[in-house]
Design a protein around this motif. Structure first.
Motif, short mmCIF file in Angstrom:
data_model
loop_
_atom_site.label_atom_id
_atom_site.label_comp_id
_atom_site.label_asym_id
_atom_site.label_seq_id
_atom_site.Cartn_x
_atom_site.Cartn_y
_atom_site.Cartn_z
N VAL A 1 74.56 45.82 53.79
CA VAL A 1 75.67 46.48 53.09
C VAL A 1 75.97 45.75 51.79
O VAL A 1 76.21 46.37 50.74
CB VAL A 1 76.92 46.53 53.99
CG1 VAL A 1 78.15 46.91 53.18
CG2 VAL A 1 76.71 47.53 55.11
N ARG A 2 75.96 44.42 51.82
CA ARG A 2 76.22 43.63 50.61
C ARG A 2 75.22 43.99 49.50
O ARG A 2 75.60 44.22 48.35
CB ARG A 2 76.14 42.14 50.93
CG ARG A 2 76.21 41.24 49.70
CD ARG A 2 75.96 39.78 50.04
NE ARG A 2 76.05 38.96 48.85
CZ ARG A 2 75.03 38.73 48.01
NH1 ARG A 2 73.85 39.29 48.24
NH2 ARG A 2 75.20 37.99 46.92
N HIS A 3 73.93 44.04 49.85
CA HIS A 3 72.91 44.32 48.83
C HIS A 3 73.02 45.74 48.30
O HIS A 3 72.92 45.97 47.08
CB HIS A 3 71.51 44.08 49.42
CG HIS A 3 71.14 42.62 49.48
ND1 HIS A 3 70.95 41.86 48.34
CD2 HIS A 3 70.95 41.79 50.54
CE1 HIS A 3 70.62 40.62 48.69
NE2 HIS A 3 70.64 40.55 50.02
N TYR A 4 73.23 46.71 49.18
CA TYR A 4 73.36 48.09 48.70
C TYR A 4 74.58 48.25 47.81
O TYR A 4 74.55 48.96 46.80
CB TYR A 4 73.45 49.04 49.89
CG TYR A 4 72.21 49.10 50.75
CD1 TYR A 4 70.94 49.11 50.17
CD2 TYR A 4 72.31 49.16 52.14
CE1 TYR A 4 69.80 49.17 50.97
CE2 TYR A 4 71.17 49.23 52.94
CZ TYR A 4 69.92 49.23 52.35
OH TYR A 4 68.80 49.29 53.13
N THR A 5 75.69 47.56 48.17
CA THR A 5 76.90 47.65 47.36
C THR A 5 76.69 47.06 45.98
O THR A 5 77.08 47.65 44.95
CB THR A 5 78.06 46.92 48.07
OG1 THR A 5 78.26 47.49 49.36
CG2 THR A 5 79.35 47.03 47.27
#
Length: 802
Positions: free
Chosen positions: A249-253
């Motif tokens: 989620v961190r990377h996609y955000t």
């Protein structure tokens, strides 16, 4: 070496362990005192602009940082963590664009700096303890520590350190909305984000920060490209581990913040779809649904009048399938069914027929209260934190405002014994297994309330649950939080929210405002300490509506409105995270549904003390009758003589021991008011002891003794005419005693077989025990036989069908 004394080495180890424990206790006391002083200072100090002379530079912080984590442990290696809360802690409900950008020197302390946003960069490695803490720097090279007590949807105490440290690695740029600045335990300034939505990831390539010239040398890596973020997210998500989904989620955000993605709807679509899947893997169904809805708006004319991209049939299939699963996870079964029939019909998805059946099953449960108890029984004993996919069922019940009692649950039609009246999935749970090898001690300075491990976990999870699904905030707000500023709805109404209203709340275009103090108060006022229905009878430690049980803390919606009586008319059982209320007796329309907040088998003085903690005086028939007795002397007898006899079980012969028990029975019976009949619960354990002794001396006489033990708790035995009608030996079940009442019934059944040689009576009593179990818990014969395996008349054939 002398037996029982131990060697010199053993004594030295014991002394060393004792000294370590004392030192740990002193350290806990010191830290608590410092935390209380910090709370009092933050509560009383006048908010002023921070003094930059007292704020270290980034270089100073980096020079001092060791990157070490100090974790307090007890002698068994368990982490011991203190969790301090207190003071206002509402999250920001504003978007980044609505806030004025400032630096650290522009902040006030102690204060929630409303209308402002602080853009900063992670300076140090993450320290792990009560949540996570790391230093951040602003563009002017000033640095402050930032603590996030609840950084992850899964309680951080059970998240691997590598995952926590990779959520905010050095060099990550973040924005703090309306920064909360406080005085820390050491008196210095510190930032705190009680709600993680106040901390926003900022892509280093975005126009918002690209012009910033950071004073210190770059820490961590250069901002990856959006393709690199997508690849890293895919790798993390592909590991299938719950914890690594947070990294995905961190990377996609961060990838979605790249200018190349912001200007390209197709790239946004790809990252939104991927992030939705990561959210699904984390069971963050509201966040997954929002991402699916945003992705849909980029191509679907029904969601956006100007669709801007074309997608492949395979991409369309994946999106709607994920949207359907998100709706199902949110228990929006009508909406999930609509997506299946209008968007997924005809798609080649192996799991599609399974979801068609699951949705029908859930809608049946919601309308009829029918559940697969056998499957739930199997599943809840195969995991330490059972969660079930079930719909809520509300029987013939309505909420009414009752004079002098507040809200209550009223039955709107006649119901029969054993009928399911409510089945409700917990709004939130906290299981001990979610914080492995960790003991948490929570202290709320504002309300002067202490909490234990599962209650701390429930609070952490509640914050994220309301972020993920803001539609349930209405339910939370309808529960009393113990605060004077509660809305009137928390005293009078209880909402029934439609799926359309829930969808509107879930898709609201700004973050919800989360009030941590109110959440904490709501949990403390309404949460149950519970254990699931035990695999073996009488193993269950019991339900405690005011505190922590052995396994879990849970908060429910509508069931929380049931008022207390020491003589409840419903049974309460927990099947994992589902609570079930069943009618204990036949009840007439207009009856109030009553539960017991604490064990009604406790003494009158103990029950009064527990009621006082809840802020009420119980006026049920049992308490009114007890108050007219000599309850003080009865308490003395039970604490002194009963306890002493229990300890002497092996020191006297059976007949002498029986004589002493009979004497105690007479003394305790004399403490009840003259002429009092029916409920005399303090006599039950005495009569059970007498029955056990008669079993050894003359088994036939154990039967009337066990019957007396049942009469003491309100059992009404069937007349010959009643038995001819239904075949049971009991007409009305006793109010209290849980599994114990069934054990007593089976005890009589065995005695009828063994001592009386009467299989007809033995069968009748055994079938009555099964009927009692069905009335209180349901589940069927197999579950009953498993739970009472050691209590059954095994050597004798029982005709369970009758």
């Amino acid at each position: 070496m002398v037996w029982g004394v131990g060697s010199d080495d053993e004594r030295d180890e014991g002394l060393e362990a004792m000294m370590r424990r004392l030192e740990l206790e002193r350290e806990v006391e010191r830290v608590t005192n410092r935390a209380r002083e910090a709370y009092e200072r933050n509560a009383s100090a006048v908010s002023t602009l921070v003094n930059t002379a007292q704020i270290p530079s980034s270089q100073t912080v980096l020079a001092a940082a060791e990157g070490k984590v100090k974790i307090e442990t007890d002698l068994g290696g368990k982490r011991i963590l203190q969790v301090f809360r207190g003071g206002p802690s509402c999250s920001s409900a504003r978007t980044i664009k609505e806030l004025q950008r400032v630096n650290i020197r522009d902040l006030n302390c102690p204060a929630r700096n409303e209308g402002k946003i602080l853009v900063c960069r992670v300076l140090t490695e993450t320290m792990i303890g009560n949540g996570i803490t790391f230093h951040v720097e602003d563009p002017e090279e000033l640095a402050l520590p930032l603590t996030m007590p609840s950084p992850t949807p899964h309680p951080s105490y059970g998240v691997p350190a590598t995952v926590l440290q990779n959520l905010f690695p050095q060099g990550t740029i973040i924005a703090l909305k309306e920064p909360d600045v406080r005085f820390a335990l050491n008196g210095s300034y510190a930032l705190r984000a009680d709600v993680p939505t106040d901390v926003c990831f900022i892509n280093g390539r975005s126009s918002m920060v690209s012009a910033i010239q950071w004073c210190t040398e770059a820490t961590g890596q250069v901002e990856p490209s959006w393709e690199e973020h997508k690849l890293a997210g895919n790798i993390a998500m592909g590991r299938k581990e719950l914890m690594t989904q947070m990294i995905a989620v961190r990377h996609y955000t961060l990838g979605m913040g790249d200018p190349k993605v912001v200007s390209d709807p197709y790239k946004s679509f790809q990252l939104l779809c991927n992030r939705a899947q990561a959210y699904l893997n984390m069971r963050q169904f509201g966040s997954a649904y929002r991402d699916c809805h945003r992705a849909q708006s980029l191509f679907d004319a029904t969601a956006n009048t100007t669709p801007s991209i074309e997608i492949t049939p395979d991409q369309r299939k994946k999106l709607y399938w994920r949207m359907m699963k998100a709706a199902y996870g949110l228990r929006l079964y009508d909406h999930a069914q609509k997506i299946l029939t209008t968007k997924c019909s005809g798609l080649s998805i192996p799991d599609l027929p399974n979801y068609v059946l699951k949705i029908v099953t859930q809608k049946t449960g919601a309308s009829l209260g029918r559940y697969d108890w056998s499957l739930m029984w199997k599943d809840m004993h195969s995991t330490t934190a059972p969660h079930f996919e079930v719909s809520d069922y509300t029987g013939p019940i309505e909420v009414q405002l009752l004079p002098g009692r507040g809200r209550g649950l009223i039955i709107t039609q006649d119901v029969h014994a054993g009928q399911v009246l409510l089945a409700s999935k917990a709004l939130i749970t906290g299981f001990l297994s979610e914080a492995p090898n960790t003991a948490l001690s929570g202290l709320d300075f504002e309300r002067n309330i202490t909490t234990k491990t599962t209650q701390v976990l429930a609070l952490d999870k509640s914050i994220h649950a309301l972020i993920d699904d803001p539609s349930v905030i209405t339910i939370w707000n309808s529960l009393h939080s113990g605060r004077e500023d509660d809305p009137e709805s928390a005293k009078t109404d209880f909402p029934r929210i439609t799926e359309e209203k829930r969808l509107a709340d879930i898709l609201y275009d700004r973050p919800p405002q989360i009030d941590v103090a109110k959440i904490s108060g709501t949990l403390d006022t309404n949460a149950f300490g519970v254990s699931s229905l035990s695999r073996k009878a009488s193993e269950q430690p019991g339900n405690n509506f005011h505190g922590e049980a052995e396994h879990a803390t849970m908060l429910f919606g509508l069931p929380s409105l049931a008022n207390h009586s020491c003589l409840p008319n419903v049974t309460v059982s927990h099947w994992g995270d589902v609570v079930v209320y069943r009618a204990l007796h036949d009840l007439s329309s207009g009856s109030e549904l009553l539960v017991s907040y604490f064990s009604p088998e406790g003494s009158f003085m103990a029950r009064c003390g527990l009621a006082k903690e809840w802020g009420f005086t119980c006026t049920c028939a049992l308490c009114v009758a007890d108050e007219s007795d000599d309850y003080v002397y009865r308490e003395i007898l039970m604490e002194r003589d009963y306890s002493r006899l229990m300890e002497q079980s092996d020191s006297l012969g059976p007949r002498e021991f029986l004589r002493k028990w009979m004497e105690l029975e007479k003394e305790v019976a004399a403490t009840y008011a003259k002429g009092r009949k029916g409920m005399q619960p303090d006599l039950r354990p005495i009569w059970r002891a007498i029955a056990a002794l008669w079993w050894k001396i003359d088994g036939r006489r154990s039967i009337p003794a066990e019957r007396f033990s049942l009469e003491c708790i309100g059992t009404i035995f069937s007349t010959p005419q009643q038995r001819a009608t239904h075949g049971r030996t009991i007409e009305k079940l006793p109010i209290i005693s849980g599994d114990g009442k069934i054990e007593s019934i089976l005890y009589i059944a065995r005695a009828q077989f063994v001592f009386m040689g009467n299989p007809v009576e033995g069968n009748a009593w055994a079938r009555t025990a099964f009927w009692a179990h069905e009335t209180m818990f349901g589940g069927g014969l197999a579950i009953f036989l498993e739970r009472f395996e050691g209590k059954l008349p095994h050597r004798y054939e029982v005709d369970w069908a009758g």
